[in-house]
Structure formats: structure tokens, C-alpha cells
Design an enzyme around this catalytic site. Structure first.
Site, PDB file in Angstrom:
ATOM      1  N   ASP A 245       3.743   1.128   5.708  1.00 28.04           N
ATOM      2  CA  ASP A 245       4.360   1.075   4.851  1.00 28.04           C
ATOM      3  C   ASP A 245       4.922   3.082   4.983  1.00 28.04           C
ATOM      4  OD1 ASP A 245       3.788  -0.859   3.291  1.00 28.04           O
ATOM      5  OD2 ASP A 245       3.032  -0.663   1.480  1.00 28.04           O
TER       6      ASP A 245
ATOM      7  N   HIS B 279       1.513   3.984   0.101  1.00 26.24           N
ATOM      8  CA  HIS B 279       1.624   3.162  -1.375  1.00 26.24           C
ATOM      9  C   HIS B 279       2.841   3.795  -2.484  1.00 26.24           C
ATOM     10  CE1 HIS B 279       1.873  -0.780  -4.051  1.00 26.24           C
ATOM     11  NE2 HIS B 279       1.336  -1.816  -2.459  1.00 26.24           N
TER      12      HIS B 279
ATOM     13  N   HIS C 179      -2.773  -6.283   5.003  1.00 23.74           N
ATOM     14  CA  HIS C 179      -1.882  -6.559   4.073  1.00 23.74           C
ATOM     15  C   HIS C 179      -2.139  -5.287   3.383  1.00 23.74           C
ATOM     16  CE1 HIS C 179      -0.522  -5.223  -0.771  1.00 23.74           C
ATOM     17  NE2 HIS C 179       0.865  -6.199   0.555  1.00 23.74           N
ATOM     18  N   ASN C 180      -1.479  -3.812   3.517  1.00 25.13           N
ATOM     19  CA  ASN C 180      -2.058  -1.998   2.563  1.00 25.13           C
ATOM     20  C   ASN C 180      -2.706  -2.051   3.706  1.00 25.13           C
ATOM     21  OD1 ASN C 180      -0.522  -2.619   0.833  1.00 25.13           O
ATOM     22  ND2 ASN C 180      -0.741  -2.533  -0.825  1.00 25.13           N
TER      23      ASN C 180
ATOM     24  N   GLU D 207       7.024  -1.622   6.809  1.00 24.11           N
ATOM     25  CA  GLU D 207       8.387  -1.459   5.835  1.00 24.11           C
ATOM     26  C   GLU D 207       8.642  -0.072   5.754  1.00 24.11           C
ATOM     27  OE1 GLU D 207       8.593  -3.887   3.323  1.00 24.11           O
ATOM     28  OE2 GLU D 207       7.268  -5.462   4.581  1.00 24.11           O
TER      29      GLU D 207
ATOM     30  N   GLU E 123      -0.416  -4.131   8.509  1.00 23.70           N
ATOM     31  CA  GLU E 123       1.055  -3.213   7.832  1.00 23.70           C
ATOM     32  C   GLU E 123       0.891  -1.915   7.049  1.00 23.70           C
ATOM     33  OE1 GLU E 123       3.362  -4.365   3.452  1.00 23.70           O
ATOM     34  OE2 GLU E 123       1.612  -4.567   3.316  1.00 23.70           O
TER      35      GLU E 123
END
Length: 745
Positions: A334, A347, A302-303, A381, A332
Site C-alpha cells: 500500500d 495502512h 494481504h497487508n 495499491e 501487497e
């Protein structure tokens, strides 16, 4: 003469250039212009340099890798200033920052790159005995404060404190006199080795050895065979295996010729991979890799771009490199609009730094399959405009080339997902999609609208208030639709983000390639209310679970609850050490660390009801510890260690037990305490061994840990080689245990 870890290194031109020293520029930013003189010391163990205020050094043993060219955030940010052929990066173990250096010439850079690679390869090729000898050598050098090649009793007493042991002075003095063969009042290097062996004599191992030795001096191959059969439960291959172990671990050629094993060989065997608690058969690629993707736990991050917290932390391509090196298979990314038409990764709505999307994809292209050949999934994302989405799609195609999966593997709409084996060497895009795979050949529009119900929207809802955000991010969060370009949509093949309505809707309308994402809080609520339905859903489709947006410190939730119901992608913040990452590393330490672990059969059958088998009752005798590290650098500070054994699995199997603590002994504490457990579903259980420093007044300090799948444990007398909080080796620190697992009647 003490063993020297680099004594076997052949004369090398690159090492000689490093020893002569070089003026290298330490690259930190475009504004920083620091030059320093770096020099490899003659012992090949340290690189010394002089800063503006003092002499400093790096240990070559701490360097994990050397990277050539522009392969760090710093070099990527100043790529136009430093030619790649003059740049290299030293990567250190643990959480220490990398060192980016620029040489005066390409030839000098190559000398340092080749020299460091030689030193790293030499360390990696060392056997366990050589590593221990190196550790003893380091101890001698630490004790020899005036560097005269010998140590006094006063220096030995100080060394004992450094070695984490508070020994009775009379006993220490007696051992010192016995080792002082020259009767000079000092110990030379060879005398120190003798002293160390007496100091660390393993009484518990000697007693075990003599119990099976026919003559009290050696183990014949028949004696060893009996030990393997009776204690290690290796009856099927004990005779052949006994002869193999003698040849592999016995240091004496005479003993080898006589098919016997000395106490030194026996100890070498017990501390080796063959004597480890982790069954070596389960460390190879042993699982069926031809099942559909939905039937595997998939190591997920995650992240991934963050190295620190998710409010003000630094974004870095290093996050992707480290995750991939640990076997992570779902990353991930983003994505947000950047300046000059360049998509960036960070983020969103926070103060975290930004990195270029193209740099992330270039990094993935280089490191995706270095640790595992099985498929990598890019969980995108997407917060970009249509224009920059087109840039993203083109970059994915241009940089990843044939690695990027752009069509179904057989050109047909799947009735079931392909297997990791069928997708070897492929990178899959997970994200939103216009329509489904059924419409791949249709005349799709240039762009379309898709639901904004995904990870990011839910994260923003339970995350930060707009008042705490940068002024340029105070935007409406009420968008329910987002424009998606066809170019990016077409790259989503087997991993389509799909909003979860309910289990009945998913059962009737769900497609094999649909993936639903849940925050940890939503997943926990479903587990509490409908765990059986959740498990059956996960036998049909892939589920991803991610940490709450309230975890601004990038902490993690316990993944075990999600694995218990078959959630495949349990995404954790890999940059945050602790119990949760210990469990993740433990689960994925099996099956050649390939990032895919086949789920237990009970979690692969959507019709089968969960019915645990008879429990297994493990008896774990915690016997002793060896060379435990200090937790406080003060000379007089010595640990009071105790061991906690933790079982993670189904709620009925969760359990914790502890030994008592031993005062002032981190060198060779002995507990000899037996802990008893009952495990009903061993195929889902993990066992974690934790060593802590007892403190009556404050929180206990962490010393080391080791986590292993319960099904991968070897019975018998085994060593557990401890890991640091960051998951790196603490050798020679270990625990010695005896495992006895019986099935309940």
C-alpha cells in the site's frame, strides 16, 4: 554421557570468540544506547547476557537465522549511525521479536555471524534420533536442579509434571529402581536414558511389531515387506523399499548386515518422513508448472507490511521476509506519498507506522526467490501523486533490475497468460494500467485517468469512520478517478486491475491479463447466488479475494469457500495465526512449497459442469499421542488431551469428529478410537488434526495441529508431527494414527 547437540561441532575460532564474550549494543532506536555483555555458554546452547536488573539468556536452538548488515526496520531507521559491517540480527522462531546487535568492530560482528551460522547449520543437519537425544538431554538438565550430574526420585517426580504426565507414584518408583543400576538412589545420565525409554515405551508399536515379526524379536526383510504391503499399501515397491528402510533406519550394524530390523529401527521408521502421514512424493515439485497462471492457486498475502492489527499496528519489512519464507507469491504494497519525495508503505487513514517503499523493494529483491523460484506478484495499491509514482517506477526498475518483468515474454499481446515455468525468477507488478497491453507500443500520454474502483476504495467504504482516523486523513473518499503516470502503468504487464461488472461483461470483454478483486463479503454473496458462474469465470481469468476492512484486528476469513470456486489469489493476513492460516499452509505445503498449486481439472475447464466423483470413505483410527507440550507453565498443570479431526472442502464434505479426552496425560495418551468420514471431492479437501486440552468450565486450550491436503495422505500406520499455533514445529510432539481410505460403492 548424554548426547549433546553441539558435541560434533569442530573447534571454531568464531565460537571461541563468542564463548569469551563481547560487549554488544542492542539497537532499538536512535535514542536507545544500551550496551550488554553477551556470552555463549560452554554448552553452546545458550547465550547469556546481563541486563540492568538480572541475568538472562537466549537459547541458540530458538534462533532461526542470522542476518548481516542493515536488514531490519531498526537498522534501516538508523542506517547513518551504525556501519552495516558491524551490524547483525538474530531472528527467532515463532512470533518472538528479532534481536538487533552492533559489535565494536567488523571483525567481532563477523565472528558472531559465522558462529551463529555454524550452530544453526549443526542443528539443521541433525537426524531424528539426534533430535530426540537432544530432547532427552534437555529433560535431564531440567531435572538436575542442583547440577550435580544426577537426579533423585524427588527430582524425577517433578520432571514427570514438567513432561506433562501424572503417573502413579508406585509405578514411577518401580521404574526408578529398575533404572538405578548403581543402587545409589540417584540416576546418572545413562541410567536416566534407560528410565526414559521404559517410561515412554510404545506398547501400541511393540504390539504392531510383534504381529509381523516371525520370531518376536526382529522383522526380517520379508516380514517388513509384508507390513509395507498389507498395512502401508506400498505393494508396488515393498521388497526393494523394505531393504532401503532397514539400511536407512536400523541402528544396529549387525541387524543391517542380516537384513533385519529391530524394534528401535521400526520405531525410527514410523516416526520418520517415510512414516509420515504426508506422502513424500507430493512434497517434491510434482505438478505440471506449464499451465497458464489462471490455472493455479497462488499463495497470497494481504497487508503484507503489517506485523499486528491494521489500525495501530507496526509496519515492517519483516512482514515481507516472513511471507516470502512461507512460500507466499503475491505480496501487497500500500503506497502513499511520503516526506522528501519518498513514497511510504502503510495502512492508509490509520495510525499504523510507515516504512519506505524503497526498503520494501530492496527486501523483495533479496528474498523473492530464496524459497521458490516461481514468479512473485507485487499487488500495488497506489495512492501516490504523479511525482511520487515516477519515483516508485524508477525504484522498481533500479532495484529489481532484470528480475522485474517489463514486457510480455515474447513481445506479443497474449491470448492466454504465460505459465509459472515461463515466468521463473520474474517479479510482476499488479496494479492499475492506462489502456491495455494492446497499446504498449502506442504513443501513450504522460499520464492518464483510471478507475478508483479497487481493493482500497472498497476497504475504505466498509472500514473505519472518519471520526476514528488521524486528523490529516479526513479526506474525501468519493474520488472516482485517479491520475496514473505512464512510467508506473507500463510496468503492469500480465496483472491489470480491472473492475468487475458482471460475469457476462467479463466473458465478452475480459482480457486474459485482467484481474478483479473482491472483498470477502462480496465474494461470499456471489458464491451464494452464482457459484457455477464464478467457477467458470475463474477458469478464464484470475480473481483476488481479500479480508473485509472491518477486520481491524487483522483476523482472517476461511479461504476454503473461495478455493472451492477456483479463486486463485485468496489473500490472508499472514501475521495472524489460526485456522485460516493453517488451511493456507496446508494447501501450499505440497508441490515443494513453491507457492503455486495446480487447480483440480474441474476448476480449469470453463465449459465443464461440476460433477463430483464417487466419494472416498476415510477411516481414521486415532491411536496415541507422544510428548504433547504443556499449555500451562505451572508445574502441577497437566493436559487432558483429545483429538479433533476436521475436513474442509465442498460443503457436502465439511465434517468434524472428536475422540474422548484422556485425563492428566500429555506424555503418552492412548485413545484407540476410529473416526469415519465421507469425502466426495478429495482433490479440493483438506484434513486438519487438532489436539486440545479439555476443560469443562472454560474454552479448551489449543495444544497443536497439522493440516494436509486430502490427496496427499498416505494410508497405513502414520505419525503426524504437530505444529504450533504459529506453524512452527513442536517436535517431538506427535500423533500416531492408522488411515484406511476406501472408495464408496
Amino acid at each position: 554421557i548424554l548426547f549433546h547437540p553441539f558435541s560434533g561441532v569442530k573447534p571454531d575460532v568464531s565460537l571461541e570468540i563468542m564463548k569469551a564474550g563481547s560487549v554488544l549494543r542492542k539497537a532499538k532506536s536512535r535514542m536507545w544506547r544500551g550496551h550488554r555483555h553477551y556470552k555463549l555458554q560452554d554448552d553452546c546452547k545458550t547465550i547469556a547476557y546481563k541486563s540492568s536488573w538480572a541475568m538472562n539468556s537466549y537459547s541458540t536452538c530458538d534462533v532461526e537465522a542470522v542476518r548481516e548488515g542493515h536488514e531490519s526496520d531498526v537498522f534501516l531507521s538508523v542506517a547513518d549511525e551504525y556501519p552495516p559491517e558491524r551490524c547483525f540480527t538474530l531472528v527467532f522462531r515463532g512470533r518472538r521479536g528479532n534481536l538487533d546487535l552492533v559489535a565494536e568492530s567488523a571483525e567481532e560482528a563477523q565472528a558472531w555471524i559465522r558462529g551463529m551460522q555454524t550452530l544453526i547449520e549443526n542443528l539443521q543437519s541433525m537426524g531424528e534420533s539426534e533430535k530426540l537425544d537432544q530432547w532427552i538431554s534437555d529433560l535431564f538438565l531440567k531435572a538436575d536442579r542442583n547440577k550435580d550430574g544426577r537426579i533423585s526420585f524427588k527430582e524425577v517426580r517433578r520432571l514427570l509434571k514438567l513432561m506433562n504426565m501424572d503417573m502413579n507414584e508406585d509405578h514411577a518408583s518401580s521404574l526408578f529402581r529398575m533404572a538405578d543400576k548403581s543402587q545409589t538412589g540417584f540416576l546418572g545420565s545413562e541410567e536416566f536414558v534407560h528410565f526414559y525409554k521404559m517410561l515412554t515405551q510404545r506398547k501400541e508399536v511393540v504390539e504392531l511389531f510383534q504381529e509381523y515379526s516371525s520370531d518376536g524379536q526382529t522383522l526380517s526383510h520379508c516380514d517388513l515387506e509384508e507390513f509395507l504391503r498389507e498395512e502401508q499399501l506400498e505393494g508396488d515397491r515393498s521388497q526393494e523399499h523394505a531393504l532401503e528402510l532397514i539400511q536407512r533406519y536400523e541402528p544396529s550394524d549387525t541387524a543391517k548386515a542380516n537384513h533385519t530390523m529391530s524394534i528401535d529401527g521400526f520405531l525410527m521408521y514410523l516416526t520418520s518422513a517415510d512414516g509420515s502421514i504426508f506422502n513424500s512424493e507430493d512434497q517434491r515439485l510434482y505438478q505440471d508448472m506449464t499451465q497458464p497462471l489462471k490455472h493455479y492457486f497462488i499463495s497470497s498475502s494481504h497487508n503484507t507490511y503489517l506485523l499486528e492489527d491494521q489500525l495501530k499496528g507496526r509496519s515492517s519489512v519483516e512482514g515481507y521476509i516472513q511471507a516470502l519464507k512461507r512460500g507466499c507469491r503475491c505480496l501487497e504494497i500500500d503506497c502513499w506519498d511520503g516526506s522528501s519525495g519518498e513514497p511510504v508503505v502503510y495502512h492508509g487513514h490509520t495510525f499504523t507506522s510507515k516504512i519506505l517503499f524503497k526498503d520494501v523493494i530492496n527486501t523483495v529483491a533479496k528474498y523473492a526467490f530464496k524459497t521458490s523460484e516461481y514468479p512473485v506478484i507485487l499487488s500495488i495499491e497506489n495512492r501516490c501523486s504523479v511525482e511520487q509514482q515516477k519515483v516508485m517506477a524508477q525504484l522498481l526498475k533500479d532495484i529489481l533490475g532484470d528480475m522485474l518483468l517489463r514486457t510480455t515474454i515474447d513481445g506479443k499481446v497474449p491470448s492466454v497468460l504465460p505459465s509459472p515455468e515461463e515466468l521463473k525468477g520474474k517479479i510482476l507488478v499488479k496494479g492499475k494500467k492506462i489502456g491495455g497491453l494492446e497499446s504498449l507500443d502506442a504513443d501513450n500520454p504522460v499520464s492518464g485517468e483510471v478507475s478508483d474502483e479497487d481493493d482500497s476504495s472498497e476497504l475504505r467504504r466498509d472500514s473505519l469512520t472518519t471520526e476514528s482516523l488521524p486528523s490529516d486523513s479526513k479526506v474525501s473518499r468519493c474520488k472516482s478517478k485517479q491520475s496514473l503516470t505512464k512510467e508506473l502503468s507500463d510496468l503492469v504487464i500480465y496483472c491489470k486491475n480491472e473492475h468487475f461488472n458482471n460475469f457476462e461483461h467479463a466473458r465478452i470483454h475480459g482480457k486474459p491479463y485482467d484481474i478483479s478483486s473482491f472483498s470477502e463479503s462480496k465474494a461470499r454473496k456471489i458464491i451464494k447466488e452464482a457459484a457455477a458462474d464464478f467457477a467458470q469465470h475463474n477458469a478464464r481469468q484470475i480473481t483476488r479475494v481479500y479480508p473485509s476492512g472491518l477486520r481491524t484486528d487483522s483476523s482472517n476469513f476461511c479461504p476454503q469457500d473461495m478455493w472451492n470456486v477456483g479463486c486463485q489469489m485468496v489473500a490472508l493476513n499472514f501475521q495472524t495465526a489460526g485456522l485460516e492460516m493453517d488451511l493456507n499452509d496446508g494447501l501450499f505445503s505440497q508441490n515443494n512449497r513453491c507457492g503455486y498449486v495446480l487447480k483440480p481439472e474441474i476448476l480449469r475447464n470453463s465449459e465443464q459442469q461440476f460433477n463430483p466423483d464417487k466419494p472416498q470413505d476415510p477411516l481414521i483410527q486415532v491411536i496415541s499421542g507422544q510428548q504433547l507440550p504443556k499449555v500451562n507453565n505451572k508445574v502441577g498443570s497437566i493436559v487432558d488431551p483429545f483429538v479433533r479431526v476436521e475436513i474442509y472442502g465442498l460443503p457436502a464434505d465439511q465434517a468434524t469428529q472428536e475422540t474422548s479426552y484422556i485425563e492428566n496425560n500429555g506424555l503418552n495418551p492412548c485413545w484407540n478410537e476410529t473416526l469415519e468420514f465421507a469425502v466426495h471431492t478429495p482433490e479440493l479437501a483438506l484434513i486438519r488434526f487438532v489436539v486440545e486440552d479439555y476443560d469443562m468450565a472454560t474454552k479448551n486450550d489449543f495444544i497443536g495441529q497439522y493440516t494436509v491436503p486430502f490427496s496427499c495422505i498416505q494410508s497405513g500406520y502414520r505419525h503426524i508431527h504437530l505444529l504450533s499455533k504459529d506453524g512452527t514445529s513442536l517436535r517431538p510432539s506427535s500423533l500416531f494414527v492408522n488411515i484406511n481410505i476406501t472408495e464408496a460403492s
